[in-house]
Structure formats: C-alpha cells, structure tokens
Design a protein around this motif. Sequence first.
Motif, PDB file in Angstrom:
ATOM      1  N   SER A 153       0.810  -1.213   0.000  1.00 37.72           N
ATOM      2  CA  SER A 153       0.000   0.000   0.000  1.00 37.72           C
ATOM      3  C   SER A 153       0.842   1.261   0.000  1.00 37.72           C
ATOM      4  O   SER A 153       0.356   2.323  -0.325  1.00 37.72           O
ATOM      5  N   LEU A 154       2.096   1.164   0.371  1.00 38.14           N
ATOM      6  CA  LEU A 154       3.010   2.288   0.467  1.00 38.14           C
ATOM      7  C   LEU A 154       2.594   3.296   1.533  1.00 38.14           C
ATOM      8  O   LEU A 154       3.322   4.217   1.805  1.00 38.14           O
ATOM      9  N   LYS A 155       1.428   3.121   2.150  1.00 35.93           N
ATOM     10  CA  LYS A 155       0.966   4.061   3.164  1.00 35.93           C
ATOM     11  C   LYS A 155       0.443   3.372   4.413  1.00 35.93           C
ATOM     12  O   LYS A 155       0.195   4.029   5.405  1.00 35.93           O
ATOM     13  N   LYS A 156       0.219   2.078   4.389  1.00 38.01           N
ATOM     14  CA  LYS A 156      -0.345   1.352   5.533  1.00 38.01           C
ATOM     15  C   LYS A 156       0.771   0.743   6.365  1.00 38.01           C
ATOM     16  O   LYS A 156       1.735   0.192   5.829  1.00 38.01           O
ATOM     17  N   TYR A 157       0.613   0.843   7.685  1.00 43.30           N
ATOM     18  CA  TYR A 157       1.629   0.351   8.600  1.00 43.30           C
ATOM     19  C   TYR A 157       0.986  -0.420   9.743  1.00 43.30           C
ATOM     20  O   TYR A 157      -0.142  -0.144  10.130  1.00 43.30           O
ATOM     21  N   LEU A 158       1.742  -1.379  10.265  1.00 40.52           N
ATOM     22  CA  LEU A 158       1.355  -2.089  11.475  1.00 40.52           C
ATOM     23  C   LEU A 158       2.047  -1.396  12.641  1.00 40.52           C
ATOM     24  O   LEU A 158       3.260  -1.175  12.606  1.00 40.52           O
ATOM     25  N   LEU A 159       1.283  -1.051  13.647  1.00 45.77           N
ATOM     26  CA  LEU A 159       1.800  -0.398  14.840  1.00 45.77           C
ATOM     27  C   LEU A 159       1.517  -1.306  16.025  1.00 45.77           C
ATOM     28  O   LEU A 159       0.362  -1.643  16.284  1.00 45.77           O
ATOM     29  N   ILE A 160       2.554  -1.736  16.719  1.00 45.28           N
ATOM     30  CA  ILE A 160       2.402  -2.549  17.923  1.00 45.28           C
ATOM     31  C   ILE A 160       2.878  -1.702  19.089  1.00 45.28           C
ATOM     32  O   ILE A 160       4.040  -1.303  19.136  1.00 45.28           O
ATOM     33  N   SER A 161       1.951  -1.415  19.998  1.00 40.03           N
ATOM     34  CA  SER A 161       2.253  -0.517  21.109  1.00 40.03           C
ATOM     35  C   SER A 161       1.915  -1.190  22.435  1.00 40.03           C
ATOM     36  O   SER A 161       1.149  -2.153  22.471  1.00 40.03           O
ATOM     37  N   PRO A 162       2.471  -0.674  23.539  1.00 41.03           N
ATOM     38  CA  PRO A 162       2.145  -1.238  24.851  1.00 41.03           C
ATOM     39  C   PRO A 162       0.647  -1.109  25.139  1.00 41.03           C
ATOM     40  O   PRO A 162      -0.006  -0.158  24.699  1.00 41.03           O
TER      41      PRO A 162
END
Length: 109
Positions: free
Chosen positions: A53-62
Amino acid sequence: DKSAKALIEKNGVTLRIMRDSVTVSSFKAIFQPLRYKNKIYLRGVPTELGYDSLKKYLLISPADISLSDVDGTTLGLYFGDEHLSIDHCETVYFGKVPFYTWSIVSKEE
C-alpha cells in the motif's frame, strides 16, 4: 523481563500523541510497513508478494497506551513529522491481562 512492553521499549521507535502542536504523550512502538497477500486493502500496488500500500503500517504498542481518543483532529498521532491516522485498533490479552495493542495506521498526506 520478557513482557511485550519491555520488548517494545527495547526495539521500538518513538511516536507522539499531540494536541494543538503540543506533545501530550510519547511512547515507543514497533512500526513497520504492511504488505498484504489478500485484497482487504486494495489501494496498494500489486507486487509478487502481495499488495504494497506504500501508506499502511502495522503499529504494535504497549497495552497501557490508549489510542482510542486519537481522532486526527483533536488528538493526532505522529512519527517524526509524519501525521498518522488510525484505521483499526485492537488490544491483545494474555489471559485477562492486556498484553499489547496492534493498530493499522496510514500516513496522512
């Protein structure tokens, strides 16, 4: 300590939640681009490995970082100077204890 929070603190990058150009909080998170093998997010570019997608990201946070109030107008999420919007967010539990939160985020243009 092998908790998710300790691993994220050790290996993550810094993100900020901001209100009116003032940092409300900052936290470490794992932040990586997504490459889809299915057609859930079709805005991307087809590649041999799937959709990029060039714009979508996976974010893993506490799990103790609440992203539910981040709406992009009152509260914004930032990685450096990049403004991010949250597409989807879920908390993962270890038994009944919140372990970490994963989110799909997009770069704002």
